[in-house]
Design an enzyme around this catalytic site. Structure first.
Site, PDB file in Angstrom:
ATOM      1  N   THR A 246      66.025  30.253  31.429  1.00  0.00           N
ATOM      2  CA  THR A 246      67.125  29.281  31.286  1.00  0.00           C
ATOM      3  C   THR A 246      66.942  28.121  32.265  1.00  0.00           C
ATOM      4  O   THR A 246      67.897  27.425  32.599  1.00  0.00           O
ATOM      5  CB  THR A 246      68.493  29.946  31.520  1.00  0.00           C
ATOM      6  OG1 THR A 246      68.557  30.431  32.872  1.00  0.00           O
ATOM      7  CG2 THR A 246      68.733  31.086  30.542  1.00  0.00           C
TER       8      THR A 246
ATOM      9  N   ASP B 268      73.719  28.870  34.384  1.00  0.00           N
ATOM     10  CA  ASP B 268      72.849  30.035  34.638  1.00  0.00           C
ATOM     11  C   ASP B 268      73.662  31.202  35.197  1.00  0.00           C
ATOM     12  O   ASP B 268      73.413  32.370  34.899  1.00  0.00           O
ATOM     13  CB  ASP B 268      71.755  29.692  35.653  1.00  0.00           C
ATOM     14  CG  ASP B 268      70.881  28.540  35.241  1.00  0.00           C
ATOM     15  OD1 ASP B 268      71.323  27.385  35.369  1.00  0.00           O
ATOM     16  OD2 ASP B 268      69.766  28.793  34.760  1.00  0.00           O
TER      17      ASP B 268
ATOM     18  N   HIS C 143      75.366  26.119  28.518  1.00  0.00           N
ATOM     19  CA  HIS C 143      74.079  26.162  27.819  1.00  0.00           C
ATOM     20  C   HIS C 143      73.430  27.556  27.884  1.00  0.00           C
ATOM     21  O   HIS C 143      73.135  28.172  26.874  1.00  0.00           O
ATOM     22  CB  HIS C 143      73.088  25.190  28.463  1.00  0.00           C
ATOM     23  CG  HIS C 143      73.534  23.768  28.518  1.00  0.00           C
ATOM     24  ND1 HIS C 143      73.526  22.922  27.432  1.00  0.00           N
ATOM     25  CD2 HIS C 143      73.997  23.046  29.565  1.00  0.00           C
ATOM     26  CE1 HIS C 143      73.951  21.726  27.813  1.00  0.00           C
ATOM     27  NE2 HIS C 143      74.250  21.775  29.083  1.00  0.00           N
ATOM     28  N   ASP C 144      73.192  28.035  29.089  1.00  0.00           N
ATOM     29  CA  ASP C 144      72.291  29.178  29.281  1.00  0.00           C
ATOM     30  C   ASP C 144      72.760  30.503  28.681  1.00  0.00           C
ATOM     31  O   ASP C 144      71.939  31.248  28.127  1.00  0.00           O
ATOM     32  CB  ASP C 144      71.982  29.335  30.775  1.00  0.00           C
ATOM     33  CG  ASP C 144      71.245  28.110  31.314  1.00  0.00           C
ATOM     34  OD1 ASP C 144      71.415  27.789  32.495  1.00  0.00           O
ATOM     35  OD2 ASP C 144      70.526  27.478  30.534  1.00  0.00           O
TER      36      ASP C 144
ATOM     37  N   ASP D 242      67.613  28.932  36.972  1.00  0.00           N
ATOM     38  CA  ASP D 242      67.729  27.953  38.072  1.00  0.00           C
ATOM     39  C   ASP D 242      69.211  27.705  38.383  1.00  0.00           C
ATOM     40  O   ASP D 242      69.725  26.604  38.235  1.00  0.00           O
ATOM     41  CB  ASP D 242      67.018  26.639  37.721  1.00  0.00           C
ATOM     42  CG  ASP D 242      67.597  25.961  36.483  1.00  0.00           C
ATOM     43  OD1 ASP D 242      67.443  24.721  36.358  1.00  0.00           O
ATOM     44  OD2 ASP D 242      68.226  26.638  35.637  1.00  0.00           O
TER      45      ASP D 242
ATOM     46  N   ASN E 205      67.632  22.993  38.511  1.00  0.00           N
ATOM     47  CA  ASN E 205      68.921  22.356  38.851  1.00  0.00           C
ATOM     48  C   ASN E 205      68.972  21.990  40.333  1.00  0.00           C
ATOM     49  O   ASN E 205      69.647  21.057  40.739  1.00  0.00           O
ATOM     50  CB  ASN E 205      70.079  23.309  38.532  1.00  0.00           C
ATOM     51  CG  ASN E 205      70.349  23.388  37.057  1.00  0.00           C
ATOM     52  OD1 ASN E 205      70.239  22.393  36.346  1.00  0.00           O
ATOM     53  ND2 ASN E 205      70.646  24.576  36.577  1.00  0.00           N
TER      54      ASN E 205
ATOM     55  N   PHE F 253      66.699  18.700  29.864  1.00  0.00           N
ATOM     56  CA  PHE F 253      66.284  18.855  31.259  1.00  0.00           C
ATOM     57  C   PHE F 253      65.206  19.921  31.476  1.00  0.00           C
ATOM     58  O   PHE F 253      64.202  19.665  32.140  1.00  0.00           O
ATOM     59  CB  PHE F 253      67.496  19.187  32.144  1.00  0.00           C
ATOM     60  CG  PHE F 253      67.116  19.419  33.580  1.00  0.00           C
ATOM     61  CD1 PHE F 253      66.900  20.703  34.058  1.00  0.00           C
ATOM     62  CD2 PHE F 253      66.935  18.352  34.457  1.00  0.00           C
ATOM     63  CE1 PHE F 253      66.530  20.925  35.383  1.00  0.00           C
ATOM     64  CE2 PHE F 253      66.553  18.553  35.776  1.00  0.00           C
ATOM     65  CZ  PHE F 253      66.346  19.847  36.235  1.00  0.00           C
ATOM     66  N   ASN F 254      65.383  21.141  30.970  1.00  0.00           N
ATOM     67  CA  ASN F 254      64.436  22.222  31.273  1.00  0.00           C
ATOM     68  C   ASN F 254      63.012  21.894  30.806  1.00  0.00           C
ATOM     69  O   ASN F 254      62.038  22.219  31.483  1.00  0.00           O
ATOM     70  CB  ASN F 254      64.886  23.538  30.623  1.00  0.00           C
ATOM     71  CG  ASN F 254      66.086  24.143  31.325  1.00  0.00           C
ATOM     72  OD1 ASN F 254      66.364  23.834  32.483  1.00  0.00           O
ATOM     73  ND2 ASN F 254      66.834  24.986  30.613  1.00  0.00           N
TER      74      ASN F 254
END
Ligand code: RIB
Ligand code: CA
Length: 318
Positions: A128, A19, A243-244, A14, A43, A169-170
């Site tokens: 992700t 990402d 993060h991703d 996203d 996102n 969040f995810n």
């Protein structure tokens, strides 16, 4: 030792500043054969994140990349985005060219199912973003399950959340989808906030990024700087956590993360806890372990991988 065969991977994302780096790392690392980039609302809206995926692949010179759009909302119909982090475009602060990489005619789940059927070996799926597309794939195409090597996802947390006090969040964006994936019985590797908050881009990362020749590195540095301002303002973090790409790095070089096996379930009902991943690190629930949970990251190696990927793609159309 002979060259290892690259791992076939579908990245479901996203984009999203982090990402974007996941796409670049997956495309550039020699241990990964990136079959497709699929998108899911998270996102930003599905339209925004899909346009961003096409722009990123165009800028990186990934002209033949299969890009397919997936779910525009969670399984329960909810649509939660994160403009406070990534901006209204879901990639604010990022000056990318208009896209030339086309969007596939088929939707993400149809494309994923076809790639799994056609792949000569099982495929690793790397989500992700919210897990909506993955849950839909498992539900709509159970016949391809044997062609899934494992699911290596960025999501969840063993403790504090970032979308609410206990939810990352995810997972928060589509808890029902996460529940279906966690109950799938497939090999799962979770790269949650515990490990991704170790991937904070400090000043030395910006210096290394800006030292790479080409338009793309400069665009990435500016993008990361924007992402860093929102993280500083909202979370008081010294820099932006990527993060991703941690999930991608864990596929490319599994020893880059230290993992433990644990039971992971997701809260679906709690008034204050919906979307929380309940990770039984101390095996007190008696629930069988269903997930490899990454807890530690080799930061130095991680940043080397990121900078190597940027350098490898810097000659793109950036
Ligand atoms: O919680 C962080 C995750 O949510 C990352 O994947 C970020 O891109 C957003 O999707
Ligand atoms: Ca993401």
């Amino acid at each position: 030792m002979g060259e290892l065969t690259p791992v076939p991977v579908v990245l479901d994302c996203d984009p999203g500043h982090d990402d974007m780096f996941a796409i670049l790392l997956a495309a550039a690392h020699p241990a990964i054969d990136l079959l497709a980039v699929t998108t899911v609302a998270g996102n930003g809206t599905l339209e925004a994140v899909t346009l961003n995926a096409r722009k990123i692949c165009t800028a990186a010179g990934l002209h033949d990349m299969i890009i397919a759009a997936g779910a525009d909302r969670a399984l329960n119909g909810a649509q939660g985005t994160a403009p406070e982090i990534h901006g209204e475009s879901a990639l604010d602060g990022t000056d990318l060219p208009e896209p030339t990489v086309p969007l596939a005619d088929d939707d993400a789940v149809t494309v994923m199912a076809r790639l799994l059927r056609e792949s000569p070996r099982p495929v690793t799926i790397a989500p992700t973003g919210p897990l909506t597309n993955i849950a839909t794939l498992l539900d709509r195409h159970p016949e391809v399950k044997p062609k899934i090597e494992r699911i290596v996802f960025m999501g969840g947390t063993t403790g504090r959340g970032n979308r609410h006090p206990l939810a990352e969040f995810n997972i928060w964006a589509d808890p029902e989808a996460a529940d279906l994936v966690l109950r799938s019985g497939l090999p799962l590797l979770m790269c949650g906030l515990d490990v991704t908050h170790q991937a904070v881009a400090g000043p030395e990362v910006f210096d290394r990024l800006r030292a790479v020749e080409g338009t793309l590195p400069a665009v990435l540095a500016a993008s990361l700087a924007f992402y860093g301002t929102t993280y500083r303002e909202i979370f008081g973090m010294p820099g932006p956590p990527l993060h991703d790409p941690v999930a991608i790095a864990a596929i490319a070089e599994p020893e880059i993360v230290r993992c433990v096996e644990a039971s992971v379930v997701v809260e679906l009902i709690g008034e204050h806890t919906r979307g929380a991943t309940v990770v039984d690190l101390y095996k007190v629930t008696g629930r069988p372990a269903n997930v490899q949970v990454a807890l530690e990251l080799d930061r130095e190696r991680f940043w080397d991988l990121i900078l190597d990927a940027v350098a490898a793609l810097a000659g793109g159309d950036g």
